[in-house]
Write a protein that holds these residues in place. Structure first.
Motif, mmCIF file in Angstrom:
data_model
loop_
_atom_site.group_PDB
_atom_site.id
_atom_site.type_symbol
_atom_site.label_atom_id
_atom_site.label_comp_id
_atom_site.label_asym_id
_atom_site.label_seq_id
_atom_site.Cartn_x
_atom_site.Cartn_y
_atom_site.Cartn_z
ATOM 1 N N ASP A 32 40.997 -14.928 48.865
ATOM 2 C CA ASP A 32 42.251 -15.551 48.573
ATOM 3 C C ASP A 32 42.783 -15.912 50.170
ATOM 4 O OD1 ASP A 32 42.333 -15.603 45.905
ATOM 5 O OD2 ASP A 32 43.665 -13.935 45.752
ATOM 6 N N TYR A 33 43.040 -17.089 50.163
ATOM 7 C CA TYR A 33 44.191 -17.398 51.481
ATOM 8 C C TYR A 33 45.419 -17.742 51.241
ATOM 9 C CZ TYR A 33 44.814 -21.016 55.015
ATOM 10 O OH TYR A 33 45.680 -21.621 56.194
ATOM 11 N N VAL A 34 46.282 -17.614 52.384
ATOM 12 C CA VAL A 34 47.650 -17.921 52.372
ATOM 13 C C VAL A 34 47.927 -18.226 53.860
ATOM 14 C CG1 VAL A 34 48.371 -15.556 52.846
ATOM 15 C CG2 VAL A 34 50.031 -17.381 51.865
ATOM 16 N N VAL A 35 48.771 -19.229 54.032
ATOM 17 C CA VAL A 35 49.288 -19.417 55.294
ATOM 18 C C VAL A 35 51.007 -19.466 55.207
ATOM 19 C CG1 VAL A 35 49.465 -21.984 54.892
ATOM 20 C CG2 VAL A 35 49.335 -21.262 57.106
ATOM 21 N N TYR A 36 51.538 -19.039 56.301
ATOM 22 C CA TYR A 36 53.033 -18.835 56.277
ATOM 23 C C TYR A 36 53.886 -18.865 57.650
ATOM 24 C CZ TYR A 36 51.645 -14.176 57.229
ATOM 25 O OH TYR A 36 50.785 -12.876 57.523
ATOM 26 N N PRO A 37 54.926 -18.972 57.584
ATOM 27 C CA PRO A 37 55.585 -19.078 59.049
ATOM 28 C C PRO A 37 55.878 -17.650 59.380
ATOM 29 C CG PRO A 37 57.146 -19.821 57.237
ATOM 30 C CD PRO A 37 55.946 -19.776 56.592
ATOM 31 N N ALA A 38 55.417 -17.342 60.856
ATOM 32 C CA ALA A 38 55.540 -16.137 61.118
ATOM 33 C C ALA A 38 56.506 -15.954 62.190
ATOM 34 C CB ALA A 38 54.288 -15.818 61.890
ATOM 35 N N ASP A 39 57.370 -17.224 62.245
ATOM 36 C CA ASP A 39 58.600 -16.864 62.976
ATOM 37 C C ASP A 39 59.737 -16.576 62.516
ATOM 38 O OD1 ASP A 39 59.076 -19.423 61.557
ATOM 39 O OD2 ASP A 39 59.253 -20.760 63.465
ATOM 40 N N GLN A 40 59.506 -15.846 61.298
ATOM 41 C CA GLN A 40 60.577 -15.098 60.506
ATOM 42 C C GLN A 40 59.853 -13.809 59.981
ATOM 43 O OE1 GLN A 40 61.322 -16.856 56.527
ATOM 44 N NE2 GLN A 40 59.288 -18.081 56.644
ATOM 45 N N PRO A 41 60.820 -12.821 59.702
ATOM 46 C CA PRO A 41 60.039 -11.432 59.360
ATOM 47 C C PRO A 41 58.963 -11.532 58.277
ATOM 48 C CG PRO A 41 62.735 -11.377 59.550
ATOM 49 C CD PRO A 41 62.160 -12.978 59.718
ATOM 50 N N HIS A 42 58.069 -10.914 58.302
ATOM 51 C CA HIS A 42 56.872 -11.067 57.439
ATOM 52 C C HIS A 42 56.108 -9.778 57.244
ATOM 53 C CE1 HIS A 42 55.399 -12.409 61.369
ATOM 54 N NE2 HIS A 42 54.304 -11.760 61.057
ATOM 55 N N VAL A 43 55.204 -9.598 56.155
ATOM 56 C CA VAL A 43 54.895 -8.467 55.689
ATOM 57 C C VAL A 43 53.249 -8.501 55.169
ATOM 58 C CG1 VAL A 43 55.769 -8.619 53.136
ATOM 59 C CG2 VAL A 43 55.313 -6.557 54.052
ATOM 60 N N PHE A 44 52.591 -7.394 55.413
ATOM 61 C CA PHE A 44 51.320 -7.161 55.072
ATOM 62 C C PHE A 44 51.252 -5.739 54.369
ATOM 63 C CE2 PHE A 44 46.703 -8.850 55.636
ATOM 64 C CZ PHE A 44 46.298 -7.889 54.732
ATOM 65 N N GLU A 45 51.014 -5.829 53.071
ATOM 66 C CA GLU A 45 51.249 -4.552 52.321
ATOM 67 C C GLU A 45 49.599 -4.259 51.443
ATOM 68 O OE1 GLU A 45 53.712 -1.988 48.878
ATOM 69 O OE2 GLU A 45 54.487 -3.962 49.641
ATOM 70 N N ALA A 46 48.939 -3.442 51.804
ATOM 71 C CA ALA A 46 47.644 -2.996 51.026
ATOM 72 C C ALA A 46 48.067 -2.706 49.721
ATOM 73 C CB ALA A 46 46.856 -2.125 51.975
ATOM 74 N N ARG A 47 47.182 -2.963 48.726
ATOM 75 C CA ARG A 47 47.653 -2.450 47.173
ATOM 76 C C ARG A 47 46.402 -1.709 46.990
ATOM 77 N NH1 ARG A 47 51.633 -4.369 43.991
ATOM 78 N NH2 ARG A 47 53.557 -4.953 45.457
ATOM 79 N N GLU A 48 45.255 -1.808 47.678
ATOM 80 C CA GLU A 48 44.035 -1.119 47.306
ATOM 81 C C GLU A 48 43.313 -0.431 48.644
ATOM 82 O OE1 GLU A 48 41.084 -3.434 45.399
ATOM 83 O OE2 GLU A 48 42.271 -3.859 43.752
ATOM 84 N N ALA A 49 42.735 0.676 48.656
ATOM 85 C CA ALA A 49 42.106 1.252 49.750
ATOM 86 C C ALA A 49 40.890 0.320 50.113
ATOM 87 C CB ALA A 49 41.469 2.582 49.335
ATOM 88 N N GLY A 50 40.706 0.253 51.471
ATOM 89 C CA GLY A 50 39.730 -0.436 52.098
ATOM 90 C C GLY A 50 40.041 -1.884 52.124
ATOM 91 N N THR A 51 41.440 -2.364 52.299
ATOM 92 C CA THR A 51 41.924 -3.787 52.464
ATOM 93 C C THR A 51 41.489 -4.180 53.817
ATOM 94 O OG1 THR A 51 43.595 -3.421 50.516
ATOM 95 C CG2 THR A 51 43.619 -5.197 52.229
ATOM 96 N N ARG A 52 40.911 -5.326 53.477
ATOM 97 C CA ARG A 52 40.487 -6.118 55.168
ATOM 98 C C ARG A 52 40.650 -7.512 54.767
ATOM 99 N NH1 ARG A 52 34.784 -4.604 58.138
ATOM 100 N NH2 ARG A 52 36.342 -2.974 58.997
ATOM 101 N N ALA A 53 41.198 -7.988 56.122
ATOM 102 C CA ALA A 53 41.214 -9.417 56.144
ATOM 103 C C ALA A 53 41.130 -10.132 57.531
ATOM 104 C CB ALA A 53 43.021 -9.764 55.909
ATOM 105 N N LEU A 54 41.049 -11.449 57.363
ATOM 106 C CA LEU A 54 40.938 -12.215 58.811
ATOM 107 C C LEU A 54 42.446 -12.649 59.055
ATOM 108 C CD1 LEU A 54 39.184 -13.407 61.212
ATOM 109 C CD2 LEU A 54 39.053 -15.486 59.531
ATOM 110 N N LEU A 55 42.845 -12.364 60.050
ATOM 111 C CA LEU A 55 44.437 -13.140 60.313
ATOM 112 C C LEU A 55 43.991 -13.969 61.522
ATOM 113 C CD1 LEU A 55 47.733 -11.325 60.289
ATOM 114 C CD2 LEU A 55 47.126 -12.803 62.254
ATOM 115 N N ALA A 56 44.638 -15.337 61.442
ATOM 116 C CA ALA A 56 44.678 -16.162 62.756
ATOM 117 C C ALA A 56 46.301 -16.492 62.736
ATOM 118 C CB ALA A 56 44.038 -17.574 62.140
#
Length: 189
Positions: free
Chosen positions: A161-185
């Motif tokens: 799954d992919y998401v894009v969002y404005p990061a010039d406002q407060p934002h969050v990344f919350e793992a829901r499973e062990a071993g969560t890994r992502a590519l962030l640009a």
């Protein structure tokens, strides 16, 4: 290289030199930059001297105050062909969550984006304050499950799954499973 949850030290010599250059280029004093970033002047002084072990949040706050892409703090010299194995790279850990960002590709001259590999575990979410105006983040989840996006309206992502969002406002990344890994640009507009 250690796994998520362990401590890894950022390259302090690179961070120190970049912070000094950035502060001097903007004409800010130590006091002024520390106030803008919301950190202690003594902390900034130590960082510019190449001492300490700053958190991800402290480094982001300084980059935001200097209007400097985060990757400039960690940008190593790049060979023509670069391979970063899954357990390698310059990682910076969060002080508030089991979250670690590893710089994969810094923004080359003329481009305005940085790529990171994110390794995170369930528990306390990684929350980020607003970055510089116009910054957008793209996240492609490769393993696990996570809530990602604006602090008030994150979306749940699964592998692929992919998401894009404005990061010039407060934002969050919350793992829901062990071993969560992502590519962030991070894209600087």
């Amino acid at each position: 290289m250690a796994r998520a949850g362990s401590t890894s030290k950022p390259p302090m010599h690179s961070i120190a030199a970049t912070l000094r250059r950035g502060r001097q280029a903007t004409g800010l004093s130590l006091t002024e930059l520390a106030q803008r970033a919301g950190i202690a002047k003594s902390t900034l002084s130590q960082l510019e001297a190449g001492q300490g072990n700053p958190s991800l949040e402290t480094l982001w706050a300084l980059c935001t105050a200097l209007e400097l892409p985060f990757s400039r703090l960690l940008d190593p010299p790049r060979p023509r062909i670069q391979v970063i194995r899954a357990d390698e790279g310059q990682a910076v850990a969060s002080s508030h969550a089991d979250y670690r960002a590893t710089l994969l590709s810094a923004c080359p001259p003329g481009a305005r984006r940085d790529l990171y590999r994110v390794d995170t575990e369930p528990g306390r979410p990684h929350t980020a304050e607003a970055h510089a105006p116009g910054v957008v983040e793209h996240v492609l989840l490769s393993a696990g499950r996570a809530l990602v996006g604006p602090a008030g309206d994150p979306v749940e992502l699964g592998p692929g799954d992919y998401v894009v969002y404005p990061a010039d406002q407060p934002h969050v990344f919350e793992a829901r499973e062990a071993g969560t890994r992502a590519l962030l640009a991070s894209e600087y507009l």
